[in-house]
Design a protein around this motif. Structure first.
Motif, short mmCIF file in Angstrom:
data_model
loop_
_atom_site.label_atom_id
_atom_site.label_comp_id
_atom_site.label_asym_id
_atom_site.label_seq_id
_atom_site.Cartn_x
_atom_site.Cartn_y
_atom_site.Cartn_z
N VAL A 183 0.85 -1.19 0.00
CA VAL A 183 0.00 0.00 0.00
C VAL A 183 0.89 1.24 0.00
N GLN A 184 0.43 2.28 -0.63
CA GLN A 184 1.18 3.53 -0.66
C GLN A 184 0.99 4.30 0.64
N ALA A 185 1.98 5.05 1.01
CA ALA A 185 1.88 5.90 2.19
C ALA A 185 0.65 6.79 2.08
N GLY A 186 -0.07 6.90 3.18
CA GLY A 186 -1.29 7.68 3.19
C GLY A 186 -2.53 6.87 2.87
N GLY A 187 -2.34 5.65 2.42
CA GLY A 187 -3.46 4.80 2.04
C GLY A 187 -4.01 4.02 3.21
N SER A 188 -4.91 3.10 2.88
CA SER A 188 -5.60 2.30 3.91
C SER A 188 -5.54 0.83 3.57
N LEU A 189 -5.68 0.04 4.61
CA LEU A 189 -5.65 -1.42 4.47
C LEU A 189 -6.43 -1.99 5.63
N ARG A 190 -7.14 -3.10 5.40
CA ARG A 190 -7.84 -3.76 6.49
C ARG A 190 -7.35 -5.19 6.63
N LEU A 191 -6.87 -5.50 7.82
CA LEU A 191 -6.44 -6.85 8.12
C LEU A 191 -7.56 -7.60 8.83
N SER A 192 -7.65 -8.89 8.56
CA SER A 192 -8.64 -9.74 9.21
C SER A 192 -7.95 -10.90 9.91
N CYS A 193 -8.52 -11.31 11.02
CA CYS A 193 -8.03 -12.46 11.77
C CYS A 193 -9.23 -13.34 12.09
N ALA A 194 -9.31 -14.47 11.41
CA ALA A 194 -10.43 -15.38 11.60
C ALA A 194 -10.03 -16.48 12.58
N ALA A 195 -10.88 -16.69 13.58
CA ALA A 195 -10.61 -17.70 14.60
C ALA A 195 -11.41 -18.97 14.33
N SER A 196 -10.86 -20.09 14.77
CA SER A 196 -11.52 -21.39 14.56
C SER A 196 -12.57 -21.69 15.62
N VAL A 197 -12.65 -20.81 16.62
CA VAL A 197 -13.64 -20.99 17.69
C VAL A 197 -14.40 -19.70 17.86
N SER A 198 -15.45 -19.76 18.63
CA SER A 198 -16.21 -18.55 18.92
C SER A 198 -15.33 -17.59 19.71
N ILE A 199 -15.18 -16.38 19.21
CA ILE A 199 -14.32 -15.42 19.91
C ILE A 199 -14.99 -14.87 21.16
N VAL A 200 -16.25 -15.21 21.35
CA VAL A 200 -16.91 -14.84 22.59
C VAL A 200 -16.20 -15.53 23.77
N SER A 201 -15.62 -16.69 23.50
CA SER A 201 -14.93 -17.46 24.54
C SER A 201 -13.48 -17.03 24.74
N ILE A 202 -13.06 -16.04 23.98
CA ILE A 202 -11.68 -15.57 24.05
C ILE A 202 -11.63 -14.27 24.82
N ASN A 203 -10.72 -14.20 25.79
CA ASN A 203 -10.64 -13.05 26.68
C ASN A 203 -10.23 -11.79 25.93
N ARG A 204 -9.13 -11.89 25.19
CA ARG A 204 -8.65 -10.72 24.47
C ARG A 204 -7.97 -11.14 23.19
N MET A 205 -8.08 -10.30 22.20
CA MET A 205 -7.41 -10.54 20.93
C MET A 205 -6.65 -9.29 20.54
N GLY A 206 -5.50 -9.52 19.95
CA GLY A 206 -4.67 -8.38 19.62
C GLY A 206 -3.92 -8.55 18.32
N TRP A 207 -3.47 -7.45 17.80
CA TRP A 207 -2.61 -7.40 16.63
C TRP A 207 -1.22 -6.95 17.07
N TYR A 208 -0.23 -7.69 16.66
CA TYR A 208 1.17 -7.37 16.92
C TYR A 208 1.87 -7.21 15.59
N ARG A 209 3.01 -6.54 15.61
CA ARG A 209 3.79 -6.44 14.38
C ARG A 209 5.27 -6.52 14.69
N GLN A 210 5.98 -7.00 13.70
CA GLN A 210 7.43 -7.08 13.82
C GLN A 210 8.05 -6.58 12.52
N ALA A 211 8.76 -5.48 12.65
CA ALA A 211 9.46 -4.92 11.50
C ALA A 211 10.85 -5.55 11.40
#
Length: 116
Positions: free
Chosen positions: A12-40
């Motif tokens: 993506v170009q600087a200034g643009g937008s992007l949407r990431l998705s994370c699909a879980a194999s279980v109901s996320i209602v049963s998951i305490n917390r979910m997060g996005w991490y990154r490593q450059a």
């Protein structure tokens, strides 16, 4: 066991937008917390954004006001909407789920490259 599959990364170009998705194999209602991490390249992994089961969010200072984390319980999916991206946002983005038994699960990651 929770399996997580990320998608939505790319170039993506600087200034643009992007949407990431994370699909879980279980109901996320049963998951305490979910997060996005990154490593450059050459850097340690860092927390980007996190959302709890009751919708409380927190963000790294570097992305506040630009990124938004959300969850769709019906689709068992967590999203990271990235706006006004900068070259410094270039990294591999990974999704993490933490359950109520203190177990953590990680996805395989999706690469985001921001061109200047």
């Amino acid at each position: 066991q929770v399996q997580l599959v990320e998608s939505g990364g790319g170039l993506v170009q600087a200034g643009g937008s992007l949407r990431l998705s994370c699909a879980a194999s279980v109901s996320i209602v049963s998951i305490n917390r979910m997060g996005w991490y990154r490593q450059a390249p050459g850097k340690q992994r860092e927390l980007v954004a996190q959302i709890t089961s009751d919708g409380v969010t927190n963000y790294a200072d570097s992305v506040k006001g630009r990124f938004t984390i959300s969850r769709d319980n019906a689709k068992n999916t967590v999203y990271l909407q990235m706006s006004s991206v900068e070259p410094e946002d270039t990294a591999v983005y990974s999704c993490k789920a933490g359950d109520y038994h203190f177990n953590d699960y990680w996805g395989q990651g999706t690469r985001v490259t921001v061109s200047s």
